[in-house]
Scaffold this active site. Structure first.
Site, PDB file in Angstrom:
ATOM      1  N   ASP A  67       0.831  -1.198   0.000  1.00 24.42           N
ATOM      2  CA  ASP A  67       0.000   0.000   0.000  1.00 24.42           C
ATOM      3  C   ASP A  67       0.871   1.255   0.000  1.00 24.42           C
ATOM      4  OD1 ASP A  67      -2.294  -1.422   0.012  1.00 24.42           O
ATOM      5  OD2 ASP A  67      -2.785  -1.090   2.118  1.00 24.42           O
TER       6      ASP A  67
ATOM      7  N   LYS B 259      -4.124   3.087  -2.593  1.00 25.16           N
ATOM      8  CA  LYS B 259      -4.925   3.312  -1.395  1.00 25.16           C
ATOM      9  C   LYS B 259      -4.710   4.688  -0.791  1.00 25.16           C
ATOM     10  CE  LYS B 259      -7.091  -0.595   0.156  1.00 25.16           C
ATOM     11  NZ  LYS B 259      -6.266  -1.351   1.066  1.00 25.16           N
TER      12      LYS B 259
ATOM     13  N   GLY C 198       0.554  -0.661   5.963  1.00 22.62           N
ATOM     14  CA  GLY C 198       1.087   0.243   6.984  1.00 22.62           C
ATOM     15  C   GLY C 198       0.535  -0.112   8.356  1.00 22.62           C
ATOM     16  N   GLY C 199       1.348   0.097   9.380  1.00 22.77           N
ATOM     17  CA  GLY C 199       0.886  -0.121  10.754  1.00 22.77           C
ATOM     18  C   GLY C 199       0.591  -1.577  11.023  1.00 22.77           C
ATOM     19  N   ASP C 200      -0.571  -1.821  11.601  1.00 21.38           N
ATOM     20  CA  ASP C 200      -1.030  -3.186  11.859  1.00 21.38           C
ATOM     21  C   ASP C 200      -2.154  -3.501  10.868  1.00 21.38           C
ATOM     22  OD1 ASP C 200      -1.186  -5.523  13.989  1.00 21.38           O
ATOM     23  OD2 ASP C 200      -3.221  -4.998  13.370  1.00 21.38           O
TER      24      ASP C 200
ATOM     25  N   ILE D 151      -5.847  -3.124  12.133  1.00 28.80           N
ATOM     26  CA  ILE D 151      -6.373  -1.863  12.678  1.00 28.80           C
ATOM     27  C   ILE D 151      -6.589  -0.923  11.493  1.00 28.80           C
ATOM     28  CG2 ILE D 151      -5.964   0.091  14.223  1.00 28.80           C
ATOM     29  CD1 ILE D 151      -5.642  -2.006  16.093  1.00 28.80           C
TER      30      ILE D 151
ATOM     31  N   ALA E   2      -0.226   2.789  14.123  1.00 25.52           N
ATOM     32  CA  ALA E   2       0.149   4.206  14.222  1.00 25.52           C
ATOM     33  C   ALA E   2      -0.078   4.750  15.627  1.00 25.52           C
ATOM     34  CB  ALA E   2      -0.635   5.022  13.206  1.00 25.52           C
TER      35      ALA E   2
ATOM     36  N   MET F 164      -7.042   8.838  10.272  1.00 26.29           N
ATOM     37  CA  MET F 164      -7.672   9.370   9.051  1.00 26.29           C
ATOM     38  C   MET F 164      -8.578  10.565   9.354  1.00 26.29           C
ATOM     39  SD  MET F 164      -8.593   5.772   7.173  1.00 26.29           S
ATOM     40  CE  MET F 164      -8.837   4.820   8.674  1.00 26.29           C
TER      41      MET F 164
ATOM     42  N   GLY G 238       4.458  10.580  11.569  1.00 30.51           N
ATOM     43  CA  GLY G 238       5.107  10.090  12.786  1.00 30.51           C
ATOM     44  C   GLY G 238       6.166   9.028  12.527  1.00 30.51           C
TER      45      GLY G 238
HETATM   46  N1  SAH Z   1      -3.302  -0.014   9.585  1.00 25.39           N
HETATM   47  C1  SAH Z   1      -2.740   1.285   9.905  1.00 25.39           C
HETATM   48  C2  SAH Z   1      -3.742   2.411   9.779  1.00 25.39           C
HETATM   49  C3  SAH Z   1      -4.233   2.632   8.378  1.00 25.39           C
HETATM   50  S1  SAH Z   1      -5.336   3.994   8.294  1.00 25.39           S
HETATM   51  C4  SAH Z   1      -2.155   1.253  11.325  1.00 25.39           C
HETATM   52  O1  SAH Z   1      -2.361   0.291  12.046  1.00 25.39           O
HETATM   53  O2  SAH Z   1      -1.460   2.211  11.675  1.00 25.39           O
HETATM   54  C5  SAH Z   1      -4.253   5.296   7.837  1.00 25.39           C
HETATM   55  C6  SAH Z   1      -4.163   6.340   8.927  1.00 25.39           C
HETATM   56  O3  SAH Z   1      -3.248   5.912   9.935  1.00 25.39           O
HETATM   57  C7  SAH Z   1      -3.616   7.659   8.461  1.00 25.39           C
HETATM   58  O4  SAH Z   1      -4.612   8.453   7.871  1.00 25.39           O
HETATM   59  C8  SAH Z   1      -3.147   8.253   9.770  1.00 25.39           C
HETATM   60  O5  SAH Z   1      -4.218   8.758  10.522  1.00 25.39           O
HETATM   61  C9  SAH Z   1      -2.605   7.033  10.492  1.00 25.39           C
HETATM   62  N2  SAH Z   1      -1.151   6.888  10.290  1.00 25.39           N
HETATM   63  C10 SAH Z   1      -0.514   5.845   9.740  1.00 25.39           C
HETATM   64  N3  SAH Z   1       0.816   6.031   9.730  1.00 25.39           N
HETATM   65  C11 SAH Z   1       1.029   7.239  10.315  1.00 25.39           C
HETATM   66  C12 SAH Z   1       2.191   8.010  10.589  1.00 25.39           C
HETATM   67  N4  SAH Z   1       3.417   7.576  10.301  1.00 25.39           N
HETATM   68  N5  SAH Z   1       2.030   9.223  11.174  1.00 25.39           N
HETATM   69  C13 SAH Z   1       0.802   9.675  11.494  1.00 25.39           C
HETATM   70  N6  SAH Z   1      -0.329   8.999  11.249  1.00 25.39           N
HETATM   71  C14 SAH Z   1      -0.226   7.783  10.675  1.00 25.39           C
END
Ligand code: SAH
Length: 270
Positions: free
Chosen positions: A45, A67, A98-100, A103, A129, A180, A209
């Site tokens: 993504d 995305k 990204g992230g988990d 989530i 995040a 978001m 971040g």
């Molecule tokens: N699955 C991801 C979230 C996806 S939704 C997770 O677990 O983190 C995408 C949103 O995550 C972004 O719009 C923002 O609000 C947040 N986000 C993801 N990475 C970020 C970052 N490095 N800094 C700030 N916000 C972040």
């Protein structure tokens, strides 16, 4: 002598749904790094940073699924079917998010489709995040003096509004993390105040971040939206609401320029 070992007729495909964490490649799990280095194909993504793609096996096929908000390079149904197709070809696929992945990542939806089609899959969690970004911003999500619970919510609903359970979000002694929510920030602050939150309640927005372009702005529900708009913050940005935000002033430790130099020094001296 004739080789008596029968080679497998086909390699069984498998999909690994992997969380890439919030940006800093050093926040990848060991399992994520190992899978990235061994995969046949990666479907990733837009939130996955370039430094993370450096860990992908050089001969792996790379498929960008997009995305970005309002720019869905591939529709969700197309992504789901692509994963099924690649696995049926016997490939090991890393679906990197990204992230988990579980989530706000639609990981559940993608795995449901794989399960329906009888495809083997595994889920590798990542640092979401809320956890990664709050750590790098020096804002503990819970703290015995300030917050005994924490809510993760999305500020972006399918119809474009931020229609949330405001009564639940305005309670005291909790932290609310809004994913978001950047585009709806002014509306979110307005709604929180309208539903009883004090206008002086602390709020932070953290842009990008955990990476070099991280920026944190803190303020109150009554003044932050305006300042964030003036600063031109861009996505991804995370909103954190609650008294814990006050700790940022004393706990902020990640000053990207300094920290990145330190990491380079470490790499050179290692
Ligand atoms: N699955 C991801 C979230 C996806 S939704 C997770 O677990 O983190 C995408 C949103 O995550 C972004 O719009 C923002 O609000 C947040 N986000 C993801 N990475 C970020 C970052 N490095 N800094 C700030 N916000 C972040």
């Amino acid at each position: 002598m004739k080789n008596l070992i029968t080679p497998p007729l086909y390699k069984r495909g498998r999909v690994y749904l992997v969380g890439a964490g919030p940006g800093d490649p050093e926040l990848l799990t060991l399992r994520a790094v190992r899978l990235l280095g061994q995969t046949d194909v990666i479907v990733y993504d837009h939130l996955v940073s370039r430094g993370i793609l450096d860990f992908v096996a050089p001969d792996a096929e790379r498929i960008y699924a997009g995305k970005r908000r309002n720019e869905h390079t591939m529709r969700q149904e197309q992504i789901n079917l692509l994963l099924v197709k690649l696995a049926r070809e016997g490939k090991h696929v890393v679906r990197l998010k990204g992230g988990d992945p579980f989530i706000f990542g639609r990981g559940g939806e993608e795995m449901e489709v794989l399960a329906e089609h009888g495809i083997d899959f595994e889920v590798v969690p990542g640092i979401t995040a809320a956890c990664g970004v709050s750590s790098y911003a020096g804002i503990p999500l819970t703290h015995r003096d300030h917050a005994q619970s924490c809510l993760f919510v999305t500020g972006h609903l399918k119809d474009g509004s931020a229609n949330l359970d405001w009564e639940a979000l305005v309670r005291a002694r909790q932290t609310v993390v809004i994913y978001m929510g950047l585009n709806a920030l002014a509306d979110i602050c307005h709604q929180l105040i309208a539903h009883g939150a004090p206008p002086s309640r602390p709020i932070a927005v953290v842009q990008h971040g955990t990476i070099a372009t991280q920026q944190v702005l803190t303020g109150t529900l009554s003044d932050l939206a305006q300042r964030v708009a003036e600063s031109g913050f861009t996505s991804p940005s995370l909103i954190i609401v609650g008294d814990v935000v006050k700790l940022h002033d004393s706990l902020a430790w990640f000053t990207p320029a300094v920290t990145c130099v330190k990491k380079t020094e470490l790499a050179v001296s290692a």
